[in-house]
Enzyme design. Structure first.
Site, PDB file in Angstrom:
ATOM      1  CG  ASN A 153     -19.320  11.093   2.622  1.00  0.00           C
ATOM      2  OD1 ASN A 153     -19.716  12.004   3.354  1.00  0.00           O
ATOM      3  ND2 ASN A 153     -19.828  10.871   1.427  1.00  0.00           N
ATOM      4  CB  CYS A 173     -23.130  15.527   1.799  1.00  0.00           C
ATOM      5  SG  CYS A 173     -23.227  13.732   1.880  1.00  0.00           S
ATOM      6  CG  HIS A 218     -19.138  16.625   1.183  1.00  0.00           C
ATOM      7  ND1 HIS A 218     -19.192  16.139   2.473  1.00  0.00           N
ATOM      8  CD2 HIS A 218     -19.620  15.626   0.383  1.00  0.00           C
ATOM      9  CE1 HIS A 218     -19.702  14.922   2.464  1.00  0.00           C
ATOM     10  NE2 HIS A 218     -19.958  14.587   1.214  1.00  0.00           N
TER      11      HIS A 218
HETATM   12  O1  UT7 Z   1     -21.450  12.358   0.050  1.00  0.00           O
HETATM   13  C1  UT7 Z   1     -22.217  12.360  -1.112  1.00  0.00           C
HETATM   14  C2  UT7 Z   1     -21.367  12.227  -2.224  1.00  0.00           C
HETATM   15  N1  UT7 Z   1     -20.875  10.872  -2.400  1.00  0.00           N
HETATM   16  C3  UT7 Z   1     -19.879  10.766  -3.213  1.00  0.00           C
HETATM   17  O2  UT7 Z   1     -19.378  11.755  -3.647  1.00  0.00           O
HETATM   18  C4  UT7 Z   1     -19.401   9.403  -3.662  1.00  0.00           C
HETATM   19  C5  UT7 Z   1     -19.144   9.513  -5.156  1.00  0.00           C
HETATM   20  N2  UT7 Z   1     -18.680   8.315  -5.788  1.00  0.00           N
HETATM   21  C6  UT7 Z   1     -17.422   7.814  -5.572  1.00  0.00           C
HETATM   22  O3  UT7 Z   1     -16.683   8.319  -4.761  1.00  0.00           O
HETATM   23  C7  UT7 Z   1     -16.982   6.653  -6.395  1.00  0.00           C
HETATM   24  O4  UT7 Z   1     -17.891   6.443  -7.442  1.00  0.00           O
HETATM   25  C8  UT7 Z   1     -16.807   5.348  -5.598  1.00  0.00           C
HETATM   26  C9  UT7 Z   1     -15.627   5.482  -4.682  1.00  0.00           C
HETATM   27  C10 UT7 Z   1     -18.066   5.062  -4.796  1.00  0.00           C
HETATM   28  C11 UT7 Z   1     -16.556   4.173  -6.531  1.00  0.00           C
HETATM   29  O5  UT7 Z   1     -15.397   4.440  -7.306  1.00  0.00           O
HETATM   30  P1  UT7 Z   1     -15.401   4.106  -8.858  1.00  0.00           P
HETATM   31  O6  UT7 Z   1     -14.068   4.419  -9.386  1.00  0.00           O
HETATM   32  O7  UT7 Z   1     -16.579   4.848  -9.440  1.00  0.00           O
HETATM   33  O8  UT7 Z   1     -15.608   2.556  -8.875  1.00  0.00           O
HETATM   34  P2  UT7 Z   1     -16.805   1.698  -9.490  1.00  0.00           P
HETATM   35  O9  UT7 Z   1     -18.055   1.900  -8.703  1.00  0.00           O
HETATM   36  O10 UT7 Z   1     -16.864   1.986 -10.964  1.00  0.00           O
HETATM   37  O11 UT7 Z   1     -16.290   0.239  -9.278  1.00  0.00           O
HETATM   38  C12 UT7 Z   1     -15.112  -0.231  -9.932  1.00  0.00           C
HETATM   39  C13 UT7 Z   1     -14.897  -1.670  -9.522  1.00  0.00           C
HETATM   40  C14 UT7 Z   1     -16.134  -2.563  -9.688  1.00  0.00           C
HETATM   41  O12 UT7 Z   1     -15.692  -3.838 -10.116  1.00  0.00           O
HETATM   42  P3  UT7 Z   1     -15.816  -4.261 -11.660  1.00  0.00           P
HETATM   43  O13 UT7 Z   1     -17.271  -4.184 -11.992  1.00  0.00           O
HETATM   44  O14 UT7 Z   1     -14.995  -3.280 -12.431  1.00  0.00           O
HETATM   45  O15 UT7 Z   1     -15.270  -5.643 -11.674  1.00  0.00           O
HETATM   46  C15 UT7 Z   1     -16.670  -2.669  -8.294  1.00  0.00           C
HETATM   47  O16 UT7 Z   1     -17.386  -3.862  -8.098  1.00  0.00           O
HETATM   48  O17 UT7 Z   1     -14.564  -1.738  -8.133  1.00  0.00           O
HETATM   49  C16 UT7 Z   1     -15.414  -2.681  -7.474  1.00  0.00           C
HETATM   50  N3  UT7 Z   1     -15.621  -2.214  -6.099  1.00  0.00           N
HETATM   51  C17 UT7 Z   1     -14.800  -2.521  -5.093  1.00  0.00           C
HETATM   52  N4  UT7 Z   1     -13.677  -3.275  -5.053  1.00  0.00           N
HETATM   53  C18 UT7 Z   1     -13.064  -3.376  -3.869  1.00  0.00           C
HETATM   54  C19 UT7 Z   1     -16.598  -1.408  -5.619  1.00  0.00           C
HETATM   55  N5  UT7 Z   1     -16.429  -1.188  -4.314  1.00  0.00           N
HETATM   56  C20 UT7 Z   1     -15.311  -1.879  -3.957  1.00  0.00           C
HETATM   57  C21 UT7 Z   1     -14.621  -2.042  -2.761  1.00  0.00           C
HETATM   58  N6  UT7 Z   1     -13.498  -2.774  -2.754  1.00  0.00           N
HETATM   59  N7  UT7 Z   1     -15.019  -1.437  -1.603  1.00  0.00           N
END
Ligand code: UT7
Length: 351
Positions: free
Chosen positions: A290, A122, A260
């Site tokens: 993204n 990225c 980004h």
């Molecule tokens: O381009 C390179 C850089 N990339 C990035 O910058 C991405 C960086 N990371 C992020 O943007 C975030 O970490 C995410 C958007 C990917 C995830 O957000 P988060 O607040 O860190 O959520 P999480 O991964 O901690 O997941 C929270 C919950 C989980 O459920 P439980 O375990 O709490 O029951 C996931 O299973 O959300 C669940 N979950 C979803 N639910 C609905 C994960 N993906 C989804 C989804 N829809 N698409």
């Protein structure tokens, strides 16, 4: 170890002669994804800020997006491919492992100039800008720099943790030397000590594709989202502070932050840590998702279309991605010859 930085206060006499972008026609909304995945619009919007993303057509590949953006950038500059001395394509989703994507772009433009890819994920467009600017300093006359990606081709459409985040597109700029212009200082860095934070584990020379890989789908993108999130905020903030310090600039001298576009919460956190209010940060992640190396030039072109790039404005570009890689630079905006527009598959006079 500190990251590499151009000597303090040093800027390069480089101008954007052309700027343009290309987005495929197909719009995929969060509701569209919720029909095929266990997800919903509310989760995606509140966690990422994404409302929709573009997805390339079945018969398109990354080079097609790059070529469309490149043609539009040439048109914006009032130049032809004959005016170019080099073509640099930043991509982490090349058409093929071999050859690179840049020679394919060059061929489509009818050019046989130096053409090569940069893979800094990225952060690729920031790296390509630095390389292109360096090439101008050593004799090149005009360098086409493209950020182009088809991330939707390397995510598992059944994996909600990544499938909702990414989109496809391309942005292109034509760099020329200009004593009155200013690009930089740059801060670029990389930390490859934990590549599994965001990677395609298999499909390269470490673990070539075989039946097991196809079964595990380990040739597709996987990410430890929380770790990437924390590193993105920390690295983009620190890198931005570095270029401001090297330039001797305060944040009040930054007219627009173009970061980004991975997650609106990341951009808000970076803006808050830098002291740049949200109204001075340009946001496209809501419409583009993204798009990796394409995200910064797509956002820059979008900012210009929105009337947010004015002559003499100081623009802070910052990016972070897999590797890890990161990069930031300052850009003093000067108008291009023609007012460019984002092209789509269905239109755009420059195509
Ligand atoms: O381009 C390179 C850089 N990339 C990035 O910058 C991405 C960086 N990371 C992020 O943007 C975030 O970490 C995410 C958007 C990917 C995830 O957000 P988060 O607040 O860190 O959520 P999480 O991964 O901690 O997941 C929270 C919950 C989980 O459920 P439980 O375990 O709490 O029951 C996931 O299973 O959300 C669940 N979950 C979803 N639910 C609905 C994960 N993906 C989804 C989804 N829809 N698409």
């Amino acid at each position: 170890m500190s990251s590499s930085t151009i000597p303090k206060g040093h800027t390069l006499p480089v101008r954007f002669a052309g700027l343009a972008s290309y987005l495929p026609d197909r719009v995929v909304t969060n509701d569209d994804l919720a029909e095929v995945l266990d997800t919903n619009d509310e989760w995606i919007r509140t966690r990422t800020g994404i409302r929709e993303r573009r997805v390339l057509a079945p018969n398109q590949a990354t080079s097609d997006l790059a070529i469309a953006a490149a043609r539009a950038a040439l048109n914006d500059a009032g130049m032809t491919a004959d005016d170019l001395s080099a073509i640099v394509v930043a991509t982490t989703t090349p058409d093929h492992t071999v050859p690179g994507t840049a020679p394919l772009v060059a061929a489509a433009l009818g050019s046989e100039v130096t053409a090569f890819d940069i893979n800094a994920a990225c952060s690729g467009f920031l790296y390509a800008l630095r390389v292109g600017a360096g090439m101008l300093a050593t004799g090149d006359s005009a360098v086409l720099v493209v950020g182009a990606e088809a991330l939707t081709r390397i995510v598992d459409p059944g994996d909600r943790s990544v499938a909702v985040l990414f989109g496809d597109g391309a942005g292109a700029a034509i760099l020329v030397a200009d004593d009155q212009a200013s690009l930089g200082p740059f801060d670029l860095g990389a930390d490859g000590s934990d590549p599994s934070m965001l990677w395609t584990e298999a499909g390269g020379t470490r673990q070539p594709v075989d039946g097991g890989v196809l079964h595990d789908r380990s040739n597709l993108l996987s990410m430890r989202g929380g770790d990437v999130y924390r590193n993105a905020v920390a690295r983009m903030t620190a890198s931005s502070k570095q270029v401001l310090a090297d330039a001797g600039f305060g944040v009040d001298q930054v007219d627009l932050l173009v970061g980004h576009q991975a997650n609106i919460r990341i951009l808000e956190a970076v803006g808050q840590r830098l002291g740049i209010p949200a109204e001075r940060s340009h946001i496209t992640v809501d419409r583009h998702g993204n798009t990796s190396a394409a995200s910064v030039p797509l956002a820059l072109a979008d900012a210009r279309e929105a009337g947010r790039l004015n002559p003499g404005d100081t623009i802070l570009l910052t990016a972070f991605g897999a590797g890890l890689t990161w990069g930031s630079c300052l850009l003093t905006w000067q108008p291009t010859r023609h007012q460019g527009t984002t092209t789509t598959a269905g239109g755009g006079g420059a195509m």
